[in-house]
Scaffold this motif. Structure first.
Motif, mmCIF file in Angstrom:
data_model
loop_
_atom_site.group_PDB
_atom_site.id
_atom_site.type_symbol
_atom_site.label_atom_id
_atom_site.label_comp_id
_atom_site.label_asym_id
_atom_site.label_seq_id
_atom_site.Cartn_x
_atom_site.Cartn_y
_atom_site.Cartn_z
ATOM 1 N N ALA A 1 -10.869 50.034 -15.370
ATOM 2 C CA ALA A 1 -9.678 49.609 -16.102
ATOM 3 C C ALA A 1 -9.881 49.664 -17.610
ATOM 4 N N SER A 2 -11.129 49.717 -18.062
ATOM 5 C CA SER A 2 -11.431 49.826 -19.483
ATOM 6 C C SER A 2 -12.787 50.509 -19.617
ATOM 7 N N PHE A 3 -13.197 50.782 -20.860
ATOM 8 C CA PHE A 3 -14.505 51.385 -21.069
ATOM 9 C C PHE A 3 -15.634 50.403 -20.747
ATOM 10 N N ASP A 4 -15.294 49.133 -20.608
ATOM 11 C CA ASP A 4 -16.300 48.128 -20.227
ATOM 12 C C ASP A 4 -16.591 48.151 -18.736
ATOM 13 N N THR A 5 -15.716 48.733 -17.938
ATOM 14 C CA THR A 5 -15.833 48.627 -16.479
ATOM 15 C C THR A 5 -15.941 49.994 -15.801
ATOM 16 N N LEU A 6 -16.508 50.965 -16.483
ATOM 17 C CA LEU A 6 -16.592 52.316 -15.926
ATOM 18 C C LEU A 6 -17.410 52.360 -14.643
ATOM 19 N N ALA A 7 -18.389 51.482 -14.506
ATOM 20 C CA ALA A 7 -19.255 51.493 -13.326
ATOM 21 C C ALA A 7 -18.847 50.447 -12.290
ATOM 22 N N ALA A 8 -17.651 49.879 -12.405
ATOM 23 C CA ALA A 8 -17.195 48.868 -11.456
ATOM 24 C C ALA A 8 -17.225 49.424 -10.039
ATOM 25 N N SER A 9 -17.633 48.586 -9.089
ATOM 26 C CA SER A 9 -17.795 49.065 -7.711
ATOM 27 C C SER A 9 -17.590 47.924 -6.729
ATOM 28 N N ASN A 10 -16.965 48.243 -5.585
ATOM 29 C CA ASN A 10 -16.850 47.253 -4.515
ATOM 30 C C ASN A 10 -18.209 46.877 -3.936
ATOM 31 N N ARG B 1 -19.721 44.932 -19.553
ATOM 32 C CA ARG B 1 -20.521 46.131 -19.792
ATOM 33 C C ARG B 1 -22.012 45.852 -19.622
ATOM 34 N N ALA B 2 -22.724 46.797 -19.026
ATOM 35 C CA ALA B 2 -24.152 46.627 -18.779
ATOM 36 C C ALA B 2 -24.921 46.377 -20.067
ATOM 37 N N SER B 3 -24.568 47.082 -21.140
ATOM 38 C CA SER B 3 -25.287 46.900 -22.401
ATOM 39 C C SER B 3 -25.077 45.497 -22.959
ATOM 40 N N ASP B 4 -23.883 44.925 -22.748
ATOM 41 C CA ASP B 4 -23.629 43.554 -23.195
ATOM 42 C C ASP B 4 -24.443 42.558 -22.371
ATOM 43 N N ILE B 5 -24.534 42.806 -21.081
ATOM 44 C CA ILE B 5 -25.304 41.922 -20.209
ATOM 45 C C ILE B 5 -26.785 41.981 -20.585
ATOM 46 N N ARG C 1 -15.515 18.603 -19.816
ATOM 47 C CA ARG C 1 -16.560 19.078 -20.728
ATOM 48 C C ARG C 1 -17.815 19.527 -19.970
ATOM 49 N N GLN C 2 -17.587 20.374 -18.963
ATOM 50 C CA GLN C 2 -18.669 20.793 -18.078
ATOM 51 C C GLN C 2 -19.329 22.111 -18.488
ATOM 52 N N PHE C 3 -18.667 22.901 -19.310
ATOM 53 C CA PHE C 3 -19.223 24.180 -19.753
ATOM 54 C C PHE C 3 -18.449 24.657 -20.970
ATOM 55 N N MET C 4 -19.066 25.585 -21.704
ATOM 56 C CA MET C 4 -18.432 26.208 -22.867
ATOM 57 C C MET C 4 -18.211 27.684 -22.551
ATOM 58 N N LEU C 5 -17.081 28.221 -22.990
ATOM 59 C CA LEU C 5 -16.759 29.621 -22.707
ATOM 60 C C LEU C 5 -16.687 30.427 -23.997
ATOM 61 N N VAL C 6 -17.348 31.606 -23.984
ATOM 62 C CA VAL C 6 -17.297 32.512 -25.122
ATOM 63 C C VAL C 6 -17.006 33.923 -24.603
ATOM 64 N N ASP C 7 -16.156 34.648 -25.302
ATOM 65 C CA ASP C 7 -15.760 35.989 -24.887
ATOM 66 C C ASP C 7 -16.542 37.032 -25.682
ATOM 67 N N LEU C 8 -17.407 37.764 -24.997
ATOM 68 C CA LEU C 8 -18.191 38.825 -25.638
ATOM 69 C C LEU C 8 -17.885 40.186 -25.021
ATOM 70 N N SER C 9 -16.712 40.297 -24.398
ATOM 71 C CA SER C 9 -16.260 41.565 -23.840
ATOM 72 C C SER C 9 -15.533 42.357 -24.924
ATOM 73 N N VAL C 10 -14.861 43.415 -24.534
ATOM 74 C CA VAL C 10 -14.131 44.227 -25.505
ATOM 75 C C VAL C 10 -13.022 43.402 -26.175
ATOM 76 N N SER C 11 -12.408 42.480 -25.442
ATOM 77 C CA SER C 11 -11.363 41.641 -26.051
ATOM 78 C C SER C 11 -11.983 40.676 -27.056
ATOM 79 N N GLY C 12 -13.191 40.181 -26.787
ATOM 80 C CA GLY C 12 -13.881 39.336 -27.746
ATOM 81 C C GLY C 12 -14.233 40.083 -29.014
ATOM 82 N N ALA C 13 -14.598 41.346 -28.859
ATOM 83 C CA ALA C 13 -14.894 42.171 -30.031
ATOM 84 C C ALA C 13 -13.661 42.293 -30.923
ATOM 85 N N ARG C 14 -12.500 42.470 -30.312
ATOM 86 C CA ARG C 14 -11.259 42.560 -31.100
ATOM 87 C C ARG C 14 -10.977 41.234 -31.808
#
Length: 421
Positions: A287-296, A236-240, A163-176
């Motif tokens: 890999a998705s519209f959430d990660t268009l700006a992904a970069s190494n 996604r940057a807007s979600d952050i 019980r060290q943390f709580m997880l919530v999904d607010l990415s595109v999969s969370g929206a679905r």
């Protein structure tokens, strides 16, 4: 006879715990004020680090592990895994990471599903991972439940903090999951937060809150009080940006962002808000519209901005490939992160993020003796551990894969079986 056997067992365990071990003749990466000791020794007593330095006196009778000029480092700490929850991802009976049919959300606790004997844990251990966070996956709602911390020893008591943390999904999969749009996911989260803020009063006259039931609301109380952090899965940057605003609205809630593929676009804002990020440096494709700006280059940018950053293997997977953690750190170095920042991101930074840096993540007197001996630079793919110690105990470097290798490597003359039972 049974009592005598039990006594002998306890004495044997106590002797193993009390053993003094000296890890010598190696390049010691302390992750502390002592920095790098080019030819040093780590002295371990009773499962803790007793001394670290270049001129450590080795007590008579101590067990000596010679690093033979290799590297001596803290054990790796993986901040995001499903180790102990998944054996075979495509087989429902061997997967306990998500409860898609459950009516419970926040009350779900991965500790109830964790299997310390999972076959993928030794595979991570032999690659230097000594501690890891166990994350739930989203089931029937965007709130996945509570995660835990474990060591990679495989012992029955290896899950050392639940019980060290709580997880919530607010990415595109969370929206679905929430109904098809991010607005629904955020509305659900805010309603759940309000249910927890007014627990138990809101539930005096009836059992249900606006979003979650009484049992789930009770579990969420630790989040709204800031006792445990809330990990927001998003890219996604807007979600952050919305998460930063959420933090300002609920200052008592401690946020952690996991995913963060576009976090580097808001590096300064994240640093100013003091929100840690769990990032995979290898996620560099849209890999998705959430990660268009992904970069190494994302890891290096976030480090430079002063963000508390831990690395994960999200792009590979979280149940089989946590063993690749150091490779992902090496990728970050190849694309702009400093070696020191990258190594910190797989050792001390995860310990800080989860509030256990007083025990893990560095080689300092008094800390738990999680120590790894490497035959070379741990961020080089061809390097490997030659010894892994957890809680000051030397652990096995055997895995299911090495046992299969040894079994089928036996050669037989033509006409005989190709292996021996």
């Amino acid at each position: 006879m049974a009592a005598a056997g039990l006594t002998a067992c306890f004495l044997s365990a106590a002797t193993a715990l009390a053993q003094t071990i000296a890890v010598t003749n190696g390049r010691v990466i302390t992750n502390a004020e002592a920095g790098v000791i080019e030819s040093g020794t780590v002295l371990i007593r009773d499962g803790r680090i007793a001394e670290v330095g270049a001129n450590v006196r080795i007590p008579s009778g101590a067990r000596v592990i010679d690093a033979e000029g290799g590297w001596i480092t803290p054990g790796l700490f993986h901040p995001q895994t499903e180790l102990g929850l998944v054996e075979v991802a495509l087989e429902a009976a061997a997967r306990d990471n998500a409860a898609s049919g459950s009516s419970f959300t926040a009350a779900i606790d991965v500790a109830d599903s964790f299997n310390p004997a999972g076959n993928h844990i030794p595979s991570a251990r032999v690659k230097g991972v000594t501690r890891f966070a166990v994350h739930p996956a989203v089931g029937s709602a965007i709130i996945a439940g509570r995660g835990a911390l474990a060591d990679a020893s495989g012992r029955p008591d290896s899950l050392f903090a639940d019980r060290q943390f709580m997880l919530v999904d607010l990415s595109v999969s969370g929206a679905r999951t929430a109904g098809g749009a991010r607005s629904a996911a955020w509305a659900y989260l805010r309603a759940a937060i309000e249910d927890a803020r007014f627990y138990p009063g809101r539930f005096m006259s009836h059992h249900e809150g606006d979003a979650i039931n009484r049992f789930d609301a009770a579990a969420m109380v630790d989040v709204v009080r800031g006792t445990i952090p809330l990990i927001m899965r998003m890219d996604r940057a807007s979600d952050i940006r919305r998460a930063i605003a959420f933090q300002a609205r609920y200052p008592a809630i401690r946020l952690i962002i996991a995913g963060g593929a576009e976090a580097h676009l808001l590096a300064d804002e994240i640093a100013e808000a003091g929100i840690p990020v769990i990032l995979d440096p290898m996620r560099n494709l849209p890999a998705s519209f959430d990660t268009l700006a992904a970069s190494n280059r994302a890891a290096g940018i976030l480090h430079e901005a002063g963000v508390e950053l831990a690395y994960t293997t999200l792009g590979s997977d979280l149940y089989w490939n946590p063993r690749l953690l150091r490779q992902h750190a090496g990728i970050a170095v190849a694309h702009g992160a400093s070696w020191e920042d990258a190594f910190n991101a797989i050792t001390l930074a995860p310990a800080r993020i989860y509030g256990v840096a007083d025990r893990f993540g560095s080689l300092e007197t008094g800390k738990t003796a999680d120590v790894v001996v490497w035959d070379g630079d741990p961020l080089e793919v061809l390097s490997a551990p030659t010894a892994v110690l957890i809680d000051g105990r030397v652990t096995s470097l055997e895995t299911r894969q090495t046992r299969l290798r040894d079994r089928y490597a036996q050669m037989r003359r033509e006409g005989e079986h190709g292996f021996a039972h």
